[in-house]
Scaffold this motif. Sequence first.
Motif, PDB file in Angstrom:
ATOM      1  N   VAL A   1       0.858  -1.193   0.000  1.00  0.00           N
ATOM      2  CA  VAL A   1       0.000   0.000   0.000  1.00  0.00           C
ATOM      3  C   VAL A   1       0.886   1.233   0.000  1.00  0.00           C
ATOM      4  O   VAL A   1       1.772   1.381   0.853  1.00  0.00           O
ATOM      5  CB  VAL A   1      -0.921   0.059   1.231  1.00  0.00           C
ATOM      6  CG1 VAL A   1      -1.884   1.243   1.099  1.00  0.00           C
ATOM      7  CG2 VAL A   1      -1.695  -1.234   1.421  1.00  0.00           C
TER       8      VAL A   1
ATOM      9  N   TYR B   1      -4.094   4.138   1.514  1.00  0.00           N
ATOM     10  CA  TYR B   1      -4.499   3.407   2.716  1.00  0.00           C
ATOM     11  C   TYR B   1      -6.012   3.346   2.899  1.00  0.00           C
ATOM     12  O   TYR B   1      -6.549   2.317   3.338  1.00  0.00           O
ATOM     13  CB  TYR B   1      -3.816   3.982   3.953  1.00  0.00           C
ATOM     14  CG  TYR B   1      -2.417   3.414   4.119  1.00  0.00           C
ATOM     15  CD1 TYR B   1      -2.218   2.214   4.791  1.00  0.00           C
ATOM     16  CD2 TYR B   1      -1.312   4.048   3.564  1.00  0.00           C
ATOM     17  CE1 TYR B   1      -0.958   1.661   4.917  1.00  0.00           C
ATOM     18  CE2 TYR B   1      -0.044   3.511   3.677  1.00  0.00           C
ATOM     19  CZ  TYR B   1       0.124   2.307   4.358  1.00  0.00           C
ATOM     20  OH  TYR B   1       1.376   1.757   4.463  1.00  0.00           O
ATOM     21  N   ASP B   2      -6.719   4.398   2.561  1.00  0.00           N
ATOM     22  CA  ASP B   2      -8.175   4.374   2.723  1.00  0.00           C
ATOM     23  C   ASP B   2      -8.822   3.337   1.811  1.00  0.00           C
ATOM     24  O   ASP B   2      -9.643   2.530   2.246  1.00  0.00           O
ATOM     25  CB  ASP B   2      -8.780   5.759   2.459  1.00  0.00           C
ATOM     26  CG  ASP B   2      -8.491   6.751   3.573  1.00  0.00           C
ATOM     27  OD1 ASP B   2      -8.137   6.307   4.691  1.00  0.00           O
ATOM     28  OD2 ASP B   2      -8.613   7.967   3.330  1.00  0.00           O
TER      29      ASP B   2
ATOM     30  N   TYR C   1      -7.919  -0.250   2.834  1.00  0.00           N
ATOM     31  CA  TYR C   1      -8.670  -0.666   4.032  1.00  0.00           C
ATOM     32  C   TYR C   1     -10.101  -1.035   3.677  1.00  0.00           C
ATOM     33  O   TYR C   1     -10.612  -2.077   4.115  1.00  0.00           O
ATOM     34  CB  TYR C   1      -8.663   0.457   5.071  1.00  0.00           C
ATOM     35  CG  TYR C   1      -9.580   0.177   6.235  1.00  0.00           C
ATOM     36  CD1 TYR C   1      -9.224  -0.749   7.217  1.00  0.00           C
ATOM     37  CD2 TYR C   1     -10.803   0.822   6.344  1.00  0.00           C
ATOM     38  CE1 TYR C   1     -10.077  -1.024   8.278  1.00  0.00           C
ATOM     39  CE2 TYR C   1     -11.658   0.558   7.399  1.00  0.00           C
ATOM     40  CZ  TYR C   1     -11.295  -0.361   8.363  1.00  0.00           C
ATOM     41  OH  TYR C   1     -12.147  -0.636   9.412  1.00  0.00           O
TER      42      TYR C   1
ATOM     43  N   ILE D   1       0.470  -5.970   6.102  1.00  0.00           N
ATOM     44  CA  ILE D   1       0.620  -4.753   5.311  1.00  0.00           C
ATOM     45  C   ILE D   1       2.122  -4.494   5.224  1.00  0.00           C
ATOM     46  O   ILE D   1       2.757  -4.055   6.185  1.00  0.00           O
ATOM     47  CB  ILE D   1      -0.101  -3.551   5.943  1.00  0.00           C
ATOM     48  CG1 ILE D   1      -1.562  -3.905   6.242  1.00  0.00           C
ATOM     49  CG2 ILE D   1      -0.007  -2.347   5.011  1.00  0.00           C
ATOM     50  CD1 ILE D   1      -2.379  -4.325   5.049  1.00  0.00           C
TER      51      ILE D   1
ATOM     52  N   PHE E   1       4.945  -1.002   6.036  1.00  0.00           N
ATOM     53  CA  PHE E   1       3.903  -0.105   6.525  1.00  0.00           C
ATOM     54  C   PHE E   1       4.419   1.325   6.617  1.00  0.00           C
ATOM     55  O   PHE E   1       5.481   1.593   7.184  1.00  0.00           O
ATOM     56  CB  PHE E   1       3.390  -0.560   7.895  1.00  0.00           C
ATOM     57  CG  PHE E   1       2.237   0.265   8.369  1.00  0.00           C
ATOM     58  CD1 PHE E   1       0.963   0.012   7.888  1.00  0.00           C
ATOM     59  CD2 PHE E   1       2.427   1.325   9.237  1.00  0.00           C
ATOM     60  CE1 PHE E   1      -0.114   0.806   8.283  1.00  0.00           C
ATOM     61  CE2 PHE E   1       1.370   2.112   9.639  1.00  0.00           C
ATOM     62  CZ  PHE E   1       0.098   1.859   9.163  1.00  0.00           C
TER      63      PHE E   1
ATOM     64  N   GLY F   1       1.840   4.042   6.904  1.00  0.00           N
ATOM     65  CA  GLY F   1       0.675   4.856   7.218  1.00  0.00           C
ATOM     66  C   GLY F   1       0.784   5.536   8.570  1.00  0.00           C
ATOM     67  O   GLY F   1       1.836   5.536   9.215  1.00  0.00           O
TER      68      GLY F   1
ATOM     69  N   ASP G   1      -4.143   4.558  10.784  1.00  0.00           N
ATOM     70  CA  ASP G   1      -4.155   3.499   9.761  1.00  0.00           C
ATOM     71  C   ASP G   1      -3.724   2.174  10.380  1.00  0.00           C
ATOM     72  O   ASP G   1      -4.331   1.127  10.135  1.00  0.00           O
ATOM     73  CB  ASP G   1      -3.197   3.834   8.611  1.00  0.00           C
ATOM     74  CG  ASP G   1      -3.639   5.010   7.771  1.00  0.00           C
ATOM     75  OD1 ASP G   1      -4.863   5.160   7.566  1.00  0.00           O
ATOM     76  OD2 ASP G   1      -2.766   5.769   7.317  1.00  0.00           O
TER      77      ASP G   1
END
Length: 267
Positions: free
Chosen positions: A141, A145-146, A149, A163, A166, A168, A172
Motif C-alpha cells: 500500500v 491506505y483508505d 482498508y 501490510i 507499513f 501509514g 491506519d
Amino acid sequence: MMETSSTSEQTLRLCDTHSHISFKQFDHDRERIISQLKNGELEFLIEIGIDLETSKKVVELASKHENIFAAIGIHPHESNDTPSNYTEEMGILAEYKTVVAIGEIGLDYYRNLSPKEIQKRVFREQLFLSRELKLPVVVHVRDAYDDAYEIIKEFKGELHGVIHAFSGTIADAKRFVDLGFKLGIGGPLTYPKNNELREIVRHFSLVHFLSETDCPYLPPQKYRGKRNEPAYVRFVIELISELKGISASSCSTILCKNAIDLFKLQI
C-alpha cells in the motif's frame, strides 16, 4: 554470566518476511545469500513474486532450497498488464507446498503505473483467490491506505496477512490491526526522520509486527544508497527491540514466531 555483544548477535533469529533475492540484483551472489540460510545465519525467507513471471521464479527457488518460502501475486504496478486467466495460473502455482501466501498485491497511487480502477479490481480478485485457497496475503500500500482498508474490510474475518512496508499513520495502523493484519517493518524504521513509524512500533504490541527487508530495496540507514539484503534485517530487529525495551534476542524470537504462525510455516 553477562552476555557479550557477539553472543547476542549469534542468538538473533533473522527472519526476512519480504525478500526479492530472485531479482537480477542478486544474480552475482545469490548463492551467498542461500548459504546464509544453510549455515543458520538466516532462519528463513519469504520470497515474493510481483507478476506471473517472478511468481514462477520464486516458486522454483523455494522448491530447490530449504527455509525459502514463496508468495505469488500481481503487484499493483503490474496489474494493467495481467492476462485474463492470471488467477487460474496462480491457482496452479499455489499447489506447490512451498507457496505460503498470495502477494505482493495491493494498491499504489504514488506512482500510478496502472489505472486505479484496474488496481482495485486486480487487488480484489486476488483477495478472493486468497480466501478460496485459505492463504494469507502480503499487501503493498502506498498513498492508498483508505481504499486498501475499505477493500480488505469486505473480507473481514475471512482473510489475514501483512501490510508490507507499513508507512501509514497510527490511525491506519489501528484499523489494519483491528482487522487482524500484521504490519511489516523494514529499513525505513531506521531513517532519522521516520519518527511516526517508530512511534507506531512503540505503541502496538510486538505480536502485531513482522520483520522484513524488501531487499534489494529500502536498505537500513547504515546502507542507504546501497543494495539491501536479507541479513540486514538485523538492524530492523535491533531497533524494534530498543523501542520495545526488550533484548534483541527475545525480540527476534517473537518476530519469527509471528511469521511462522501467520504463514503456517513448517520449519
